[in-house]
Design a protein around this motif. Structure first.
Motif, PDB file in Angstrom:
ATOM      1  N   LEU A  91       2.371   4.840 -15.328  1.00  0.00           N
ATOM      2  CA  LEU A  91       1.648   4.238 -14.209  1.00  0.00           C
ATOM      3  C   LEU A  91       2.369   2.978 -13.772  1.00  0.00           C
ATOM      4  CD1 LEU A  91      -2.153   4.277 -15.194  1.00  0.00           C
ATOM      5  CD2 LEU A  91      -1.085   5.478 -13.292  1.00  0.00           C
ATOM      6  N   LEU A  92       2.512   2.837 -12.462  1.00  0.00           N
ATOM      7  CA  LEU A  92       3.017   1.609 -11.868  1.00  0.00           C
ATOM      8  C   LEU A  92       1.884   0.945 -11.107  1.00  0.00           C
ATOM      9  CD1 LEU A  92       6.413   2.920 -10.454  1.00  0.00           C
ATOM     10  CD2 LEU A  92       6.021   1.651 -12.568  1.00  0.00           C
ATOM     11  N   GLU A  93       1.928  -0.374 -11.025  1.00  0.00           N
ATOM     12  CA  GLU A  93       0.906  -1.145 -10.306  1.00  0.00           C
ATOM     13  C   GLU A  93       1.507  -1.702  -9.023  1.00  0.00           C
ATOM     14  OE1 GLU A  93      -1.576  -2.903 -14.105  1.00  0.00           O
ATOM     15  OE2 GLU A  93      -0.134  -4.198 -13.087  1.00  0.00           O
ATOM     16  N   TRP A  94       0.769  -1.543  -7.938  1.00  0.00           N
ATOM     17  CA  TRP A  94       1.200  -2.064  -6.641  1.00  0.00           C
ATOM     18  C   TRP A  94       0.041  -2.791  -5.981  1.00  0.00           C
ATOM     19  CZ3 TRP A  94       6.220  -1.437  -6.585  1.00  0.00           C
ATOM     20  CH2 TRP A  94       6.800  -0.290  -7.123  1.00  0.00           C
ATOM     21  N   GLU A  95       0.355  -3.865  -5.285  1.00  0.00           N
ATOM     22  CA  GLU A  95      -0.676  -4.557  -4.494  1.00  0.00           C
ATOM     23  C   GLU A  95      -1.070  -3.707  -3.281  1.00  0.00           C
ATOM     24  OE1 GLU A  95      -2.339  -7.351  -5.141  1.00  0.00           O
ATOM     25  OE2 GLU A  95      -1.249  -7.570  -7.027  1.00  0.00           O
ATOM     26  N   ASN A  96      -0.071  -3.042  -2.687  1.00  0.00           N
ATOM     27  CA  ASN A  96      -0.303  -2.216  -1.506  1.00  0.00           C
ATOM     28  C   ASN A  96       0.910  -1.309  -1.293  1.00  0.00           C
ATOM     29  OD1 ASN A  96       1.677  -3.847  -0.089  1.00  0.00           O
ATOM     30  ND2 ASN A  96       0.063  -5.395   0.068  1.00  0.00           N
ATOM     31  N   LEU A  97       0.833  -0.442  -0.312  1.00  0.00           N
ATOM     32  CA  LEU A  97       1.930   0.498  -0.063  1.00  0.00           C
ATOM     33  C   LEU A  97       3.185  -0.201   0.444  1.00  0.00           C
ATOM     34  CD1 LEU A  97       0.032   3.535   1.499  1.00  0.00           C
ATOM     35  CD2 LEU A  97       1.040   3.359  -0.792  1.00  0.00           C
ATOM     36  N   ALA A  98       3.024  -1.291   1.173  1.00  0.00           N
ATOM     37  CA  ALA A  98       4.192  -2.025   1.669  1.00  0.00           C
ATOM     38  C   ALA A  98       4.998  -2.598   0.502  1.00  0.00           C
ATOM     39  CB  ALA A  98       3.758  -3.138   2.622  1.00  0.00           C
ATOM     40  N   GLU A  99       4.302  -3.146  -0.504  1.00  0.00           N
ATOM     41  CA  GLU A  99       5.008  -3.653  -1.679  1.00  0.00           C
ATOM     42  C   GLU A  99       5.753  -2.504  -2.370  1.00  0.00           C
ATOM     43  OE1 GLU A  99       4.307  -5.896  -5.938  1.00  0.00           O
ATOM     44  OE2 GLU A  99       2.752  -4.529  -5.198  1.00  0.00           O
ATOM     45  N   ILE A 114       8.908  -4.766 -10.246  1.00  0.00           N
ATOM     46  CA  ILE A 114       8.082  -3.560 -10.397  1.00  0.00           C
ATOM     47  C   ILE A 114       7.305  -3.674 -11.708  1.00  0.00           C
ATOM     48  CG2 ILE A 114       8.137  -1.050 -10.715  1.00  0.00           C
ATOM     49  CD1 ILE A 114      10.640  -1.037  -8.892  1.00  0.00           C
ATOM     50  N   ARG A 115       5.977  -3.508 -11.620  1.00  0.00           N
ATOM     51  CA  ARG A 115       5.104  -3.673 -12.781  1.00  0.00           C
ATOM     52  C   ARG A 115       4.626  -2.313 -13.290  1.00  0.00           C
ATOM     53  NH1 ARG A 115       3.667  -6.420  -8.625  1.00  0.00           N
ATOM     54  NH2 ARG A 115       1.765  -5.228  -8.250  1.00  0.00           N
ATOM     55  N   GLN A 116       4.832  -2.083 -14.580  1.00  0.00           N
ATOM     56  CA  GLN A 116       4.326  -0.851 -15.183  1.00  0.00           C
ATOM     57  C   GLN A 116       3.047  -1.155 -15.949  1.00  0.00           C
ATOM     58  OE1 GLN A 116       4.466   0.076 -18.717  1.00  0.00           O
ATOM     59  NE2 GLN A 116       6.107  -1.155 -19.577  1.00  0.00           N
ATOM     60  N   ALA A 117       2.106  -0.187 -15.895  1.00  0.00           N
ATOM     61  CA  ALA A 117       0.842  -0.326 -16.617  1.00  0.00           C
ATOM     62  C   ALA A 117       0.876   0.423 -17.936  1.00  0.00           C
ATOM     63  CB  ALA A 117      -0.315   0.189 -15.757  1.00  0.00           C
ATOM     64  N   GLY A 118       1.836   1.337 -18.107  1.00  0.00           N
ATOM     65  CA  GLY A 118       1.936   2.051 -19.363  1.00  0.00           C
ATOM     66  C   GLY A 118       2.715   3.341 -19.229  1.00  0.00           C
TER      67      GLY A 118
END
Length: 108
Positions: free
Chosen positions: A55-63, A35-39
């Motif tokens: 904020l979290l970063e996602w490639e898409n909703l499935a991820e 899980i990637r956080q943006a800040g």
């Protein structure tokens, strides 16, 4: 790329406890689950000084669904959550929104 804005409205006087849980436990578990956080942000001037924004970063909703569900059911997370809330809840409410960037956004 999608971003998820999550706002934690903390119980009175418990913002430091929420922040500490992220810093000492949650972020390491997120890393393990990919899980990637943006800040992260708190309110410096303005209302809602007991809120934590991130904020979290996602490639898409499935991820998001796959990784968030794995994290949420992780026994280490469940134990840490229970331990940090043994004297009562530290978060009063959570809101989240899934955001998509505009064509003119610096973040994509």
């Amino acid at each position: 790329m999608l971003h998820e804005l999550r706002i934690y409205r903390c119980m009175p006087g418990r913002l430091a406890d929420v922040a500490r849980r992220f810093e000492t436990t949650t972020l390491a578990l997120w890393k393990r689950h990919g899980i990637r956080q943006a800040g992260f942000w708190t309110v410096y001037i303005g209302q809602d000084s007991q809120d934590l924004y991130y904020l979290l970063e996602w490639e898409n909703l499935a991820e998001r669904e796959h990784k968030w569900n794995a994290f949420a059911s992780d026994p280490e997370w469940l134990a840490a959550k229970a331990e940090t809330e043994k004297n009562g809840p530290i978060v009063a409410a959570i809101s989240n929104q899934i955001l998509v960037p505009t064509a003119f956004s610096a973040m994509r």
